[in-house]
Scaffold this active site. Sequence first.
Site, mmCIF file in Angstrom:
data_model
loop_
_atom_site.group_PDB
_atom_site.id
_atom_site.type_symbol
_atom_site.label_atom_id
_atom_site.label_comp_id
_atom_site.label_asym_id
_atom_site.label_seq_id
_atom_site.Cartn_x
_atom_site.Cartn_y
_atom_site.Cartn_z
ATOM 1 N N THR A 6 0.822 -1.170 0.003
ATOM 2 C CA THR A 6 -0.008 -0.012 -0.101
ATOM 3 C C THR A 6 0.788 1.197 -0.396
ATOM 4 O O THR A 6 1.781 1.541 0.825
ATOM 5 C CB THR A 6 -0.842 -0.051 1.176
ATOM 6 O OG1 THR A 6 -1.614 1.257 1.007
ATOM 7 C CG2 THR A 6 0.025 -0.075 2.235
ATOM 8 N N ASP A 59 -7.534 -4.117 -0.171
ATOM 9 C CA ASP A 59 -8.679 -3.060 -1.373
ATOM 10 C C ASP A 59 -9.664 -2.084 -0.553
ATOM 11 O O ASP A 59 -10.670 -3.754 -0.324
ATOM 12 C CB ASP A 59 -8.509 -3.434 -2.800
ATOM 13 C CG ASP A 59 -9.065 -2.559 -3.841
ATOM 14 O OD1 ASP A 59 -8.672 -1.390 -3.779
ATOM 15 O OD2 ASP A 59 -10.773 -2.339 -4.375
ATOM 16 N N PHE A 163 -7.787 8.007 8.471
ATOM 17 C CA PHE A 163 -7.404 8.629 7.400
ATOM 18 C C PHE A 163 -9.078 8.845 5.889
ATOM 19 O O PHE A 163 -9.603 7.761 6.858
ATOM 20 C CB PHE A 163 -6.596 7.838 6.751
ATOM 21 C CG PHE A 163 -6.557 6.085 6.279
ATOM 22 C CD1 PHE A 163 -6.905 6.681 4.950
ATOM 23 C CD2 PHE A 163 -6.499 5.268 7.468
ATOM 24 C CE1 PHE A 163 -7.290 4.805 4.703
ATOM 25 C CE2 PHE A 163 -6.506 4.112 7.212
ATOM 26 C CZ PHE A 163 -7.731 3.811 5.711
ATOM 27 N N TYR A 165 -12.066 8.371 4.395
ATOM 28 C CA TYR A 165 -13.316 9.121 4.895
ATOM 29 C C TYR A 165 -13.807 8.690 6.271
ATOM 30 O O TYR A 165 -14.962 8.992 7.000
ATOM 31 C CB TYR A 165 -14.165 8.318 4.144
ATOM 32 C CG TYR A 165 -14.366 8.262 2.640
ATOM 33 C CD1 TYR A 165 -15.198 9.224 1.799
ATOM 34 C CD2 TYR A 165 -13.534 7.682 1.965
ATOM 35 C CE1 TYR A 165 -15.283 8.800 0.325
ATOM 36 C CE2 TYR A 165 -12.704 7.880 0.137
ATOM 37 C CZ TYR A 165 -14.609 8.974 -0.547
ATOM 38 O OH TYR A 165 -14.513 8.451 -1.704
ATOM 39 N N ASP A 166 -13.234 8.444 7.051
ATOM 40 C CA ASP A 166 -13.616 7.935 8.910
ATOM 41 C C ASP A 166 -14.043 9.644 8.763
ATOM 42 O O ASP A 166 -14.853 9.036 10.194
ATOM 43 C CB ASP A 166 -11.810 8.289 9.255
ATOM 44 C CG ASP A 166 -11.393 6.226 9.082
ATOM 45 O OD1 ASP A 166 -11.607 5.799 8.819
ATOM 46 O OD2 ASP A 166 -9.994 6.563 9.185
ATOM 47 N N HIS A 189 -14.640 -2.504 9.317
ATOM 48 C CA HIS A 189 -14.594 -3.127 7.832
ATOM 49 C C HIS A 189 -12.585 -4.030 7.429
ATOM 50 O O HIS A 189 -12.621 -5.510 7.660
ATOM 51 C CB HIS A 189 -14.505 -2.615 6.641
ATOM 52 C CG HIS A 189 -13.593 -1.364 6.298
ATOM 53 N ND1 HIS A 189 -13.763 0.082 7.751
ATOM 54 C CD2 HIS A 189 -12.388 -1.247 5.528
ATOM 55 C CE1 HIS A 189 -12.742 -0.132 6.945
ATOM 56 N NE2 HIS A 189 -12.330 -0.257 5.496
HETATM 57 P P1 IMP Z 1 -8.067 2.153 -1.498
HETATM 58 O O1 IMP Z 1 -8.317 0.885 -0.597
HETATM 59 O O2 IMP Z 1 -6.485 2.359 -0.851
HETATM 60 O O3 IMP Z 1 -7.973 1.724 -2.864
HETATM 61 O O4 IMP Z 1 -8.402 3.241 -1.130
HETATM 62 C C1 IMP Z 1 -9.976 3.076 -1.606
HETATM 63 C C2 IMP Z 1 -10.318 4.441 -0.667
HETATM 64 O O5 IMP Z 1 -10.870 4.003 0.352
HETATM 65 C C3 IMP Z 1 -9.059 5.723 -0.685
HETATM 66 O O6 IMP Z 1 -9.960 6.931 -0.500
HETATM 67 C C4 IMP Z 1 -9.145 5.228 0.538
HETATM 68 O O7 IMP Z 1 -8.934 6.352 1.308
HETATM 69 C C5 IMP Z 1 -10.288 5.429 1.316
HETATM 70 N N1 IMP Z 1 -10.276 4.345 2.951
HETATM 71 C C6 IMP Z 1 -10.150 2.853 2.857
HETATM 72 N N2 IMP Z 1 -9.988 2.302 3.377
HETATM 73 C C7 IMP Z 1 -10.650 3.036 4.505
HETATM 74 C C8 IMP Z 1 -10.507 3.613 5.792
HETATM 75 O O8 IMP Z 1 -10.824 2.220 6.738
HETATM 76 N N3 IMP Z 1 -11.162 4.738 6.023
HETATM 77 C C9 IMP Z 1 -11.393 4.958 5.458
HETATM 78 N N4 IMP Z 1 -11.286 5.855 4.374
HETATM 79 C C10 IMP Z 1 -10.402 4.392 3.785
#
Ligand code: IMP
Length: 210
Positions: A6, A59, A163, A165-166, A189
Amino acid sequence: MLQYVTTNEGKVREARDYMACEQFDFDYTEIQSDDLGAIAAHGAREAYREADEPILVDDAGLFVDVLDGFPGPYSSYVEDTLGIERVQELVAHEENRRAAFRCVLAYCDGKEFAASPDPVDRDDRALAAAGDEDDESDSGLPVKLFSGTVRGRIVPPRGEGGFGYDPIFEHEGTTMAEMAVDEKNAISHRGRALAKFGEWYHERQAARTE
Ligand code: IMP
């Protein structure tokens, strides 16, 4: 050492509650798909070929009920373009502001998995979609998938932690940005997927050293 693939340090902080891992800052190709599992599995194969070490790809996405699951697999793009406050504004006047966060973890260490209650992605979907059934580059790399979901609702931003959308995702009265890492992991999740993965992974490690 397990490589957690990541570019997001927040994800690694949460993962370290469950197992030792190194952050592998590798920007894998995000295939176009509505299925987080297919995206993560593709990334895990690509990262494994790059690192030749055990790989975990994570993801995740936010699925808003009244928006038919939007932004879902496009959550990252929507965060970068619209921003989380605009997503919140999209549903601010809706009666139904329910949403879910989903996370899929994809593990690949180049080896087969014995009989398994969790899904194993054998790349059939990606090959079929590509229309290239003879492509040997990915086949033969099984990927094991673990998933977790948490339900909540979209609220105006609150909190300094977490971070993505938290700040706009509230679960039982508290936004995820108002939670400490261990509190978020207990209900999130990712925490749910990591708990399943951690238990399975430690058993796999023990079996291999016997
Ligand atoms: P990815 O899994 O890194 O592609 O994340 C997809 C989107 O969801 C990104 O905008 C991340 O900032 C957001 N995201 C992933 N996991 C979380 C989380 O645990 N909390 C809030 N936003 C998340």
